[in-house]
Write a protein that holds these residues in place. Structure first.
Motif, PDB file in Angstrom:
ATOM      1  N   ARG A  91      -7.510   5.778   6.490  1.00  0.00           N
ATOM      2  CA  ARG A  91      -8.331   5.184   5.440  1.00  0.00           C
ATOM      3  C   ARG A  91      -8.717   6.216   4.391  1.00  0.00           C
ATOM      4  O   ARG A  91      -8.759   5.919   3.200  1.00  0.00           O
ATOM      5  CB  ARG A  91      -9.593   4.553   6.031  1.00  0.00           C
ATOM      6  CG  ARG A  91     -10.450   3.843   4.989  1.00  0.00           C
ATOM      7  CD  ARG A  91     -11.654   3.166   5.605  1.00  0.00           C
ATOM      8  NE  ARG A  91     -12.593   4.138   6.136  1.00  0.00           N
ATOM      9  CZ  ARG A  91     -13.759   3.808   6.679  1.00  0.00           C
ATOM     10  NH1 ARG A  91     -14.093   2.536   6.784  1.00  0.00           N
ATOM     11  NH2 ARG A  91     -14.576   4.720   7.139  1.00  0.00           N
ATOM     12  N   MET A  94      -5.970   6.565   1.987  1.00  0.00           N
ATOM     13  CA  MET A  94      -5.880   5.401   1.116  1.00  0.00           C
ATOM     14  C   MET A  94      -6.920   5.478   0.004  1.00  0.00           C
ATOM     15  O   MET A  94      -6.673   5.059  -1.127  1.00  0.00           O
ATOM     16  CB  MET A  94      -6.055   4.123   1.939  1.00  0.00           C
ATOM     17  CG  MET A  94      -4.915   3.859   2.909  1.00  0.00           C
ATOM     18  SD  MET A  94      -5.223   2.467   4.002  1.00  0.00           S
ATOM     19  CE  MET A  94      -5.025   1.108   2.874  1.00  0.00           C
ATOM     20  N   SER A 104       5.834   6.369   1.549  1.00  0.00           N
ATOM     21  CA  SER A 104       5.350   5.262   2.359  1.00  0.00           C
ATOM     22  C   SER A 104       6.509   4.491   2.964  1.00  0.00           C
ATOM     23  O   SER A 104       6.456   4.039   4.102  1.00  0.00           O
ATOM     24  CB  SER A 104       4.491   4.334   1.498  1.00  0.00           C
ATOM     25  OG  SER A 104       3.391   5.028   0.978  1.00  0.00           O
ATOM     26  N   SER A 114       3.463  -4.929   2.711  1.00  0.00           N
ATOM     27  CA  SER A 114       2.271  -4.089   2.581  1.00  0.00           C
ATOM     28  C   SER A 114       1.129  -4.592   3.449  1.00  0.00           C
ATOM     29  O   SER A 114       0.405  -3.805   4.046  1.00  0.00           O
ATOM     30  CB  SER A 114       1.826  -4.028   1.120  1.00  0.00           C
ATOM     31  OG  SER A 114       1.563  -5.321   0.621  1.00  0.00           O
ATOM     32  N   ASP A 118      -1.271  -2.371   6.500  1.00  0.00           N
ATOM     33  CA  ASP A 118      -2.599  -2.018   6.005  1.00  0.00           C
ATOM     34  C   ASP A 118      -3.597  -2.451   7.079  1.00  0.00           C
ATOM     35  O   ASP A 118      -4.156  -3.531   7.019  1.00  0.00           O
ATOM     36  CB  ASP A 118      -2.877  -2.734   4.683  1.00  0.00           C
ATOM     37  CG  ASP A 118      -4.288  -2.469   4.173  1.00  0.00           C
ATOM     38  OD1 ASP A 118      -4.993  -1.663   4.804  1.00  0.00           O
ATOM     39  OD2 ASP A 118      -4.665  -3.068   3.164  1.00  0.00           O
ATOM     40  N   CYS A 176      -4.423   2.181  -5.602  1.00  0.00           N
ATOM     41  CA  CYS A 176      -3.668   1.287  -4.707  1.00  0.00           C
ATOM     42  C   CYS A 176      -2.201   1.685  -4.590  1.00  0.00           C
ATOM     43  O   CYS A 176      -1.397   1.396  -5.484  1.00  0.00           O
ATOM     44  CB  CYS A 176      -3.772  -0.146  -5.220  1.00  0.00           C
ATOM     45  SG  CYS A 176      -2.809  -1.339  -4.272  1.00  0.00           S
ATOM     46  N   VAL A 180       1.500   0.623   0.756  1.00  0.00           N
ATOM     47  CA  VAL A 180       0.533   0.857   1.826  1.00  0.00           C
ATOM     48  C   VAL A 180      -0.476  -0.273   1.932  1.00  0.00           C
ATOM     49  O   VAL A 180      -0.816  -0.694   3.025  1.00  0.00           O
ATOM     50  CB  VAL A 180      -0.191   2.204   1.643  1.00  0.00           C
ATOM     51  CG1 VAL A 180      -1.226   2.414   2.725  1.00  0.00           C
ATOM     52  CG2 VAL A 180       0.833   3.335   1.667  1.00  0.00           C
ATOM     53  N   HIS A 181      -0.994  -0.787   0.818  1.00  0.00           N
ATOM     54  CA  HIS A 181      -1.804  -1.990   0.931  1.00  0.00           C
ATOM     55  C   HIS A 181      -1.528  -2.931  -0.231  1.00  0.00           C
ATOM     56  O   HIS A 181      -0.897  -2.575  -1.216  1.00  0.00           O
ATOM     57  CB  HIS A 181      -3.297  -1.702   1.120  1.00  0.00           C
ATOM     58  CG  HIS A 181      -3.977  -0.986  -0.008  1.00  0.00           C
ATOM     59  ND1 HIS A 181      -4.016  -1.450  -1.310  1.00  0.00           N
ATOM     60  CD2 HIS A 181      -4.696   0.160  -0.010  1.00  0.00           C
ATOM     61  CE1 HIS A 181      -4.725  -0.638  -2.047  1.00  0.00           C
ATOM     62  NE2 HIS A 181      -5.137   0.351  -1.303  1.00  0.00           N
ATOM     63  N   THR A 285      -1.076  14.636   1.242  1.00  0.00           N
ATOM     64  CA  THR A 285      -1.764  13.887   2.291  1.00  0.00           C
ATOM     65  C   THR A 285      -2.411  14.823   3.317  1.00  0.00           C
ATOM     66  O   THR A 285      -2.912  14.359   4.342  1.00  0.00           O
ATOM     67  CB  THR A 285      -0.800  12.930   3.017  1.00  0.00           C
ATOM     68  OG1 THR A 285       0.200  13.694   3.706  1.00  0.00           O
ATOM     69  CG2 THR A 285      -0.128  11.983   2.038  1.00  0.00           C
TER      70      THR A 285
END
Length: 332
Positions: A91, A94, A104, A114, A118, A176, A180-181, A285
């Protein structure tokens, strides 16, 4: 377009606007830069533009400043980044847009949707942002002006959200990562990460700010002496090139329009890669505490060097932590 006064000879600048690039955890470098700038009581921050993690830094600074002045802004930035280090979670990445599209795909597989990978969806992310950012405070008269970028999926255009329109959905849209989401919907439009259309918005910032000095904080490396050969290294380098492509185009546009510029505007750049050796080989990351602290410390030091250049900064030879985009007047 605002009217600009003649450039001041006082250094540091009396009024400064900021363009904050996104780049996952590399944006901890910006945390250090902002922290040092906030220690200069003579500097008034006029407008801040940002995309992805740069948008989060902009929102933290602005909301903290509106509620508690310079110390409030410093504390808000510190609390957010320290929490990120200690959580070191999916999280957390993100929240700062710490995933490249290609990366990703490699990590999660090309056949997944996605929404399937997520595990937090958007509500916990929205709550996490609301914990650190008072979006109502962004409409306070004491708050710096904001330009937060998101990319409109329908036509790929950059959408700029300003103070009165910024909420948690806008912050999520700007950070966003598409694979990923799910896309973030705002007033019937779907959005992805703001870094695709402008990372950070620069031309709009220059057009709208009343400040004579604009400082760009660039965190994603533009240079790499190594030719990548592994899949992970290729993805990392492609991500870096893509992250800087829109920014390079905006800088080129400003240079092309120089003949129409207000002669008082000066554009500066502090780049993380000038302070941290081998940054292009590191992952955006990486939430390791040692790495985040290195980025933060390097950002403070780079800002210190920039502030120490004196009133001739616009024509001085760049120091290792600061590169000048334009020694001559830029676009108004």
């Amino acid at each position: 377009m605002p009217t600009r006064t003649a450039p001041s000879t006082q250094w540091p600048p009396r009024k400064l606007s900021l363009a904050l690039q996104g780049g996952g955890t590399f944006a901890a470098f910006t945390w250090g830069v902002l922290e040092r700038l906030l220690e200069e009581p003579s500097i008034e921050i006029d407008t801040i533009s940002g995309a992805s993690a740069g948008a989060i830094n902009a929102l933290l600074l602005a909301s903290g400043f509106a509620e508690g002045g310079r110390e409030g802004a410093r504390a808000r930035l510190n609390r957010f980044w320290v929490r990120l280090m200690h959580e070191a979670s999916f999280r957390s990445l993100m929240l700062v847009g710490g995933f490249s599209p290609a990366g990703s795909s490699v990590a999660f597989g090309p056949t997944l949707r996605s929404g399937q990978f997520d595990p937090f969806d958007l509500d916990p992310l929205r709550l996490a942002l609301s914990r650190d950012i008072n979006f109502a405070a962004l409409r306070d008269a004491r708050c710096p002006k904001l330009q937060i970028a998101a990319t409109r999926i329908r036509d790929g255009q950059q959408q700029i959200f300003r103070n009165d329109a910024i909420n948690a959905d806008v912050a999520l849209a700007s950070t966003c990562p598409p694979l990923v989401h799910c896309a973030v919907e705002i007033e019937g439009e779907a959005y992805w990460d703001g870094g695709y259309g402008g990372n950070p918005p620069l031309v709009k910032l220059v057009q709208e700010t009343a400040a004579t000095d604009v400082l760009l904080v660039q965190v994603t490396p533009s240079r790499d002496n190594y030719v990548p050969i592994t899949l992970a290294a290729i993805d990392r380098r492609l991500d870096q090139i893509a992250a800087n492509a829109a920014l390079n185009a905006e800088i080129a546009a400003l240079e092309w329009a120089r003949s129409h510029a207000a002669p008082s505007l000066r554009l500066f750049r502090i780049a993380a890669e000038d302070s941290i050796e081998g940054l292009a080989q590191r992952s955006s990351t990486d939430l390791g505490r040692g790495f985040i602290r290195l980025l933060h410390r390097s950002g403070r030091q780079a800002a210190e060097r920039w502030l120490g250049q004196g009133s001739n900064a616009a024509v001085a030879r760049p120091t290792p932590g600061q590169r000048i985009v334009s020694a001559e007047p830029a676009l108004a």
